[in-house]
Design a protein around this motif. Structure first.
Motif, short mmCIF file in Angstrom:
data_model
loop_
_atom_site.label_atom_id
_atom_site.label_comp_id
_atom_site.label_asym_id
_atom_site.label_seq_id
_atom_site.Cartn_x
_atom_site.Cartn_y
_atom_site.Cartn_z
N SER B 30 0.81 -1.22 0.00
CA SER B 30 0.00 0.00 0.00
C SER B 30 0.84 1.28 0.00
N PHE B 31 2.14 1.16 0.29
CA PHE B 31 3.02 2.34 0.35
C PHE B 31 3.54 2.74 -1.02
N TYR B 32 3.46 1.85 -1.98
CA TYR B 32 4.17 2.03 -3.23
C TYR B 32 3.24 2.29 -4.41
N SER B 33 3.64 3.25 -5.24
CA SER B 33 3.03 3.40 -6.54
C SER B 33 3.51 2.25 -7.42
N MET B 34 2.70 1.90 -8.42
CA MET B 34 3.01 0.75 -9.25
C MET B 34 2.85 1.09 -10.72
N ASN B 35 3.48 0.27 -11.54
CA ASN B 35 3.48 0.50 -12.99
C ASN B 35 3.27 -0.80 -13.75
N TRP B 36 2.88 -0.65 -14.99
CA TRP B 36 2.95 -1.72 -15.99
C TRP B 36 3.84 -1.22 -17.12
N VAL B 37 4.78 -2.07 -17.53
CA VAL B 37 5.69 -1.79 -18.63
C VAL B 37 5.63 -2.98 -19.57
N ARG B 38 5.64 -2.75 -20.87
CA ARG B 38 5.58 -3.87 -21.81
C ARG B 38 6.75 -3.86 -22.77
N GLN B 39 6.95 -5.02 -23.38
CA GLN B 39 8.04 -5.18 -24.33
C GLN B 39 7.57 -6.10 -25.45
N ALA B 40 7.38 -5.53 -26.63
CA ALA B 40 7.01 -6.32 -27.79
C ALA B 40 8.17 -7.22 -28.18
N PRO B 41 7.90 -8.33 -28.85
CA PRO B 41 8.98 -9.27 -29.21
C PRO B 41 10.11 -8.59 -29.97
N GLY B 42 11.32 -8.71 -29.45
CA GLY B 42 12.49 -8.15 -30.10
C GLY B 42 12.60 -6.64 -30.05
N LYS B 43 11.74 -5.99 -29.28
CA LYS B 43 11.71 -4.52 -29.21
C LYS B 43 12.12 -4.02 -27.83
N GLY B 44 12.08 -2.70 -27.67
CA GLY B 44 12.47 -2.09 -26.41
C GLY B 44 11.33 -2.01 -25.41
N LEU B 45 11.62 -1.35 -24.31
CA LEU B 45 10.66 -1.22 -23.22
C LEU B 45 9.71 -0.06 -23.48
N GLU B 46 8.45 -0.25 -23.15
CA GLU B 46 7.44 0.80 -23.31
C GLU B 46 6.63 0.90 -22.02
N TRP B 47 6.64 2.08 -21.40
CA TRP B 47 5.79 2.33 -20.25
C TRP B 47 4.33 2.31 -20.69
N VAL B 48 3.48 1.64 -19.90
CA VAL B 48 2.08 1.49 -20.26
C VAL B 48 1.17 2.31 -19.34
N ALA B 49 1.32 2.12 -18.03
CA ALA B 49 0.41 2.77 -17.09
C ALA B 49 1.02 2.79 -15.70
N SER B 50 0.55 3.75 -14.90
CA SER B 50 0.98 3.87 -13.50
C SER B 50 -0.21 4.17 -12.62
N ILE B 51 -0.10 3.77 -11.35
CA ILE B 51 -1.14 4.05 -10.37
C ILE B 51 -0.48 4.47 -9.07
N SER B 52 -1.01 5.51 -8.46
CA SER B 52 -0.44 6.01 -7.21
C SER B 52 -0.68 5.01 -6.08
N SER B 53 0.02 5.22 -4.97
CA SER B 53 -0.08 4.29 -3.84
C SER B 53 -1.51 4.19 -3.31
N SER B 54 -2.23 5.28 -3.33
CA SER B 54 -3.61 5.28 -2.84
C SER B 54 -4.59 4.73 -3.87
N GLY B 55 -4.17 4.69 -5.11
CA GLY B 55 -5.07 4.29 -6.19
C GLY B 55 -5.88 5.44 -6.75
N SER B 56 -5.69 6.64 -6.18
CA SER B 56 -6.51 7.78 -6.58
C SER B 56 -6.12 8.35 -7.94
N ASN B 57 -4.86 8.16 -8.28
CA ASN B 57 -4.36 8.75 -9.53
C ASN B 57 -3.83 7.68 -10.45
N THR B 58 -4.27 7.75 -11.70
CA THR B 58 -3.82 6.80 -12.71
C THR B 58 -3.34 7.55 -13.95
#
Lengths: 107, 122
Positions: B30-58
């Protein structure tokens, strides 16, 4: 949105070499620049955060520098386990954009 | 020991939906903000989404805005990514990733899951 551009996209080096990878931001990002290492089939690993702070457990041969728009990652005395792909990433605000990556392989 | 374990990846047809889950352990989720990051086959990293620790901000990448929804349930030490209207170009390994909390703003990512593969194909 801020774009992150890494160069070179790939390089060949030998064990013991000093290697420098650069990352350029399209706008001033202060020192909110991070570096990751990724090996094939594995998740990325944080090496350096906020330009020059070494993540816990990362060998001291890795170092980072820069500010504003121009940054660099230096690996002193390249080791066999350092052959990997390296990514820069801006933080502070979203989007948390990554650079395109730099693949370091064996010469 | 901090661990992030993703699940839910699958083969899905274009236009379909999928929900990814990520369960964290070894830290106070519950203390930490979290993220999703994706990587297409053979490609680089792409940030997808983030959510604040409270869940209030996306926050979302433009490429997924309006189609993906990030959420969390701190009682279950979990975050989720609901993916709708999936496209072939969404094919990637999706990583669950923890914000390091090195600053009051969005920080580096200090822990990553092993990734879960989403394949979108007819």
């Amino acid at each position: 949105d801020i774009q992150m551009t890494q160069s070179p996209s790939s390089l060949s080096a030998s064990v013991g070499d000093r290697v420098t990878i650069t990352c350029r931001a399209s706008q001033n990002i202060g020192t909110y620049l991070n570096w990751y290492q990724q090996k094939p089939g594995k998740a990325p690993k944080l090496l350096i955060y906020e330009t020059s702070s070494l993540q816990s457990g990362v060998p001291s041969r890795f170092s980072g520098s820069g500010s504003g728009t121009d940054f660099s990652l230096t690996i002193n005395s390249l080791q066999p386990e350092d052959f990997a792909t390296y990514y820069c990433q801006k933080s502070y605000d979203t989007p948390l954009t990554f650079g395109g990556g730099t693949k370091v392989d064996i010469k | 020991e901090v661990q992030l374990v993703e699940s839910g990846g699958a083969l899905v047809k274009p236009g379909g939906s999928l929900r990814l889950s990520c369960e964290g352990s070894g830290f106070r989720f519950s203390f930490y903000s979290m993220n999703w990051v994706r990587q297409a086959p053979g490609k680089g990293l792409e940030w997808v989404a983030s959510i604040s620790s409270s869940g209030s901000n996306t926050y979302y990448a433009d490429s997924v805005k309006g189609r993906f929804t990030i959420s969390r349930d701190s009682a279950k030490n979990s975050q989720y990514l609901q993916m709708n209207s999936l496209r072939v170009e969404d094919t990637a390994v999706y990583y669950c990733a923890r914000d390091a909390r090195y600053s009051s703003a969005w920080s580096a990512i200090d822990y990553w899951g092993q990734g879960t593969l989403v394949a979108v194909s007819s």
